[in-house]
Design a protein around this motif. Structure first.
Motif, short mmCIF file in Angstrom:
data_model
loop_
_atom_site.label_atom_id
_atom_site.label_comp_id
_atom_site.label_asym_id
_atom_site.label_seq_id
_atom_site.Cartn_x
_atom_site.Cartn_y
_atom_site.Cartn_z
N SER A 1 0.83 -1.21 0.00
CA SER A 1 0.00 0.00 0.00
C SER A 1 0.85 1.25 0.00
O SER A 1 0.56 2.22 -0.71
CB SER A 1 -0.93 0.00 1.22
OG SER A 1 -1.85 -1.07 1.13
N MET A 2 1.95 1.23 0.78
CA MET A 2 2.80 2.41 0.85
C MET A 2 3.55 2.62 -0.46
O MET A 2 3.68 3.76 -0.96
CB MET A 2 3.77 2.27 2.02
CG MET A 2 4.56 3.54 2.32
SD MET A 2 5.33 3.51 3.96
CE MET A 2 3.88 3.83 4.98
N MET A 3 4.05 1.53 -1.05
CA MET A 3 4.76 1.64 -2.33
C MET A 3 3.80 2.04 -3.44
O MET A 3 4.15 2.85 -4.31
CB MET A 3 5.45 0.32 -2.65
CG MET A 3 6.64 0.01 -1.76
SD MET A 3 7.32 -1.67 -2.01
CE MET A 3 7.84 -1.60 -3.73
N ASN A 4 2.59 1.50 -3.41
CA ASN A 4 1.61 1.84 -4.45
C ASN A 4 1.21 3.31 -4.35
O ASN A 4 1.04 3.99 -5.37
CB ASN A 4 0.39 0.94 -4.30
CG ASN A 4 -0.51 0.98 -5.53
OD1 ASN A 4 -0.06 1.21 -6.65
ND2 ASN A 4 -1.80 0.76 -5.32
N GLU A 5 1.07 3.79 -3.14
CA GLU A 5 0.75 5.22 -2.95
C GLU A 5 1.86 6.09 -3.52
O GLU A 5 1.60 7.12 -4.16
CB GLU A 5 0.55 5.53 -1.47
CG GLU A 5 0.17 6.97 -1.20
CD GLU A 5 -0.08 7.26 0.28
OE1 GLU A 5 -0.27 8.44 0.61
OE2 GLU A 5 -0.06 6.31 1.09
#
Length: 240
Positions: free
Chosen positions: A101-105
């Motif tokens: 989720s953090m990388m995708n954001e």
């Protein structure tokens, strides 16, 4: 030139009669410039804790290209590789989903899987922690389960101006291995399997006996073959 004098100086600095074990340089803690290079699924493995269920293991491999993380190989400065080991999990509380989720954001929320992010650049933070006996230092991308990873952009807190941070392109070869994915063709499984093969052997020393022995470098394939779903799997049938 006095080669006797030069030879004595060289031997003092690097005595070739003395065998030296290879010591991998630990990436320094702190800010890191990263690119995702590999996503490797290792299959389902038993936990070392008998009270825990078997879990699907995943490895993410990043290249670290901050000037402090470059190492010299054959006279050339190249990025260090850094590995993140995860248990594949579907809930928002799992480290697997938290990191995704953090990388995708950081990528603008345009992806549905880690494999789609291979080659993408990030700014992250590395943390060091010691083993219980204090003899080994480990490098992590999280601290107590919390990750710090974002797009390679620096924002001025006063003006709000954003400045892109240059991140070196991948030096190594991107790779992915998906375990028993129904959407992958037989040919792709064979190609993925071939891409993770590592040729050769290396010498290791037994911590207790101090005896040295040779072990295969092909640890990725060997780990996958040890997973509890290997026997009778589609992958086994195609590559053995």
């Amino acid at each position: 030139m006095d080669f006797s004098k030069l030879g004595a100086a060289a031997a003092t600095a690097d005595d070739l009669t003395q065998e030296k074990s290879y010591e991998r340089q630990i990436p320094r803690a702190g800010v890191a410039l990263l690119r995702l290079r590999e996503y490797l699924e290792l299959g389902r493995h038993e936990s070392s804790n008998p009270s825990h269920k078997p879990s699907q293991k995943v490895i993410l491999v990043f290249e670290l290209s901050h000037p402090d993380h470059l190492i010299e190989v054959e006279g050339k400065k190249v990025p260090q590789s850094f590995m993140v080991r995860l248990n594949k999990g579907g809930t928002s509380k799992s480290g697997y989903r938290k990191l995704f989720s953090m990388m995708n954001e950081a990528c603008g929320n345009k992806y549905n899987h880690f494999v789609q992010m291979i080659g993408e650049a990030f700014i992250g933070k590395l943390y060091h922690n010691k083993s219980e006996d204090g003899k080994n230092t480990y490098v992590n991308l999280d601290k107590d389960g919390a990750y710090f990873i974002q797009a390679p952009i620096m924002e001025d807190p006063i003006t709000g101006n954003k400045t892109p941070v240059p991140v070196r392109e991948l030096d190594g070869v991107p790779r992915a291995f998906l375990w028993e994915n129904e959407g992958v063709s037989d040919d792709d499984i064979k190609a993925m399997w071939a891409s993770i093969y590592i040729d050769g052997v290396r010498e290791v020393e037994d911590a207790k006996t101090k005896e040295k022995k040779e072990v295969s470098k092909n640890w990725i394939q060997e780990t996958i073959m040890k997973n509890i779903e290997w026997e009778g799997s589609r992958t086994q049938g195609l590559v053995t």
